[in-house]
Enzyme design. Structure first.
Site, PDB file in Angstrom:
ATOM      1  N   VAL A 111      30.859  44.933  43.034  1.00 23.65           N
ATOM      2  CA  VAL A 111      30.738  43.544  42.581  1.00 23.65           C
ATOM      3  C   VAL A 111      30.791  42.651  43.820  1.00 23.65           C
ATOM      4  CG1 VAL A 111      31.730  41.722  41.149  1.00 23.65           C
ATOM      5  CG2 VAL A 111      31.880  44.118  40.406  1.00 23.65           C
ATOM      6  N   GLY A 119      33.110  31.062  43.867  1.00 20.22           N
ATOM      7  CA  GLY A 119      33.878  29.963  43.300  1.00 20.22           C
ATOM      8  C   GLY A 119      33.106  29.121  42.303  1.00 20.22           C
ATOM      9  N   GLY A 121      31.718  30.534  39.433  1.00 22.39           N
ATOM     10  CA  GLY A 121      31.683  31.226  38.145  1.00 22.39           C
ATOM     11  C   GLY A 121      30.630  32.312  38.048  1.00 22.39           C
ATOM     12  N   LEU A 122      29.922  32.580  39.136  1.00 20.36           N
ATOM     13  CA  LEU A 122      28.855  33.580  39.080  1.00 20.36           C
ATOM     14  C   LEU A 122      29.397  35.004  38.986  1.00 20.36           C
ATOM     15  CD1 LEU A 122      26.308  32.060  41.606  1.00 20.36           C
ATOM     16  CD2 LEU A 122      26.323  31.908  39.118  1.00 20.36           C
ATOM     17  N   GLY A 123      30.554  35.259  39.582  1.00 17.34           N
ATOM     18  CA  GLY A 123      31.188  36.573  39.440  1.00 17.34           C
ATOM     19  C   GLY A 123      31.514  36.857  37.981  1.00 17.34           C
ATOM     20  N   TYR A 154      40.009  39.892  38.256  1.00 19.58           N
ATOM     21  CA  TYR A 154      39.734  40.879  37.209  1.00 19.58           C
ATOM     22  C   TYR A 154      40.743  40.794  36.064  1.00 19.58           C
ATOM     23  CZ  TYR A 154      36.281  42.708  40.403  1.00 19.58           C
ATOM     24  OH  TYR A 154      35.194  42.833  41.225  1.00 19.58           O
TER      25      TYR A 154
END
Length: 174
Positions: A111, A119, A121-123, A154
């Site tokens: 990932v 930062g 929100g794409l993760g 996570y």
């Protein structure tokens, strides 16, 4: 499960994803100077290995042999990538993949979001898409390995560290 197996069976891991690019949805927000309206989510397995290497380099990961990366991608059940696309070019800005036994278990790997896009929100978008596809395939246990500095990320997504005291074990050649 047959759907995903068939879906990925005809995909190839190649030098460029440009021809196989498929827009799934548009992220339509503007943060600071980054135009997220140009960022697309893709689930093609046709990833440019050199762009993936550059993305991993951008976050300080250790270089891995491209030959082995290509094999890992080929054997991944699901690959999710974020592509920044404009009139003249495309750029890989996010990536994650999962391997699975196609029955019960899957593990999420690699990932990575480019530092310029962290930062925002794409993760979460990448992880939610991976989890969604794994759950659609009726995978009941999803695991991952995380560096200590990203464990809280996570946890917010519902992952539990060492559930019921279970510890991962590793074997390395000597």
């Amino acid at each position: 499960m047959i759907f995903w197996k068939t879906f990925f069976q005809n995909s190839t891991v190649g030098e460029s994803y440009e021809n196989n690019f498929k827009k799934l949805f548009l992220l339509d927000k503007t943060f600071d100077k980054i135009e997220l309206k140009d960022v697309y989510l893709s689930n093609t397995k046709n990833i440019n290995l050199y762009e993936l290497e550059q993305l991993c380099d951008s976050v300080g990961w250790v270089k891995r042999p491209l030959k082995k990366v290509k094999i890992a991608l080929k054997h991944s059940s699901i690959i999710i990538s974020l592509i920044q696309k404009n009139d003249s070019s495309t750029r890989l800005v996010g990536f994650a993949r999962a391997t699975s036994d196609n029955g019960f278990n899957a593990t999420i790997w690699d990932v990575v979001i480019h530092p310029d896009f962290q930062g925002l929100g794409l993760g979460k978008v990448v992880m939610h898409q991976l989890i969604k596809q794994l759950r659609q395939a009726e995978i009941s246990t999803i695991t991952l390995f995380a560096e200590p500095d990203v464990i809280s990320f996570y946890r917010k997504l519902g992952f539990i560290k060492d559930p019921d005291g279970v510890k991962g074990m590793f074997w390395y050649p000597r």
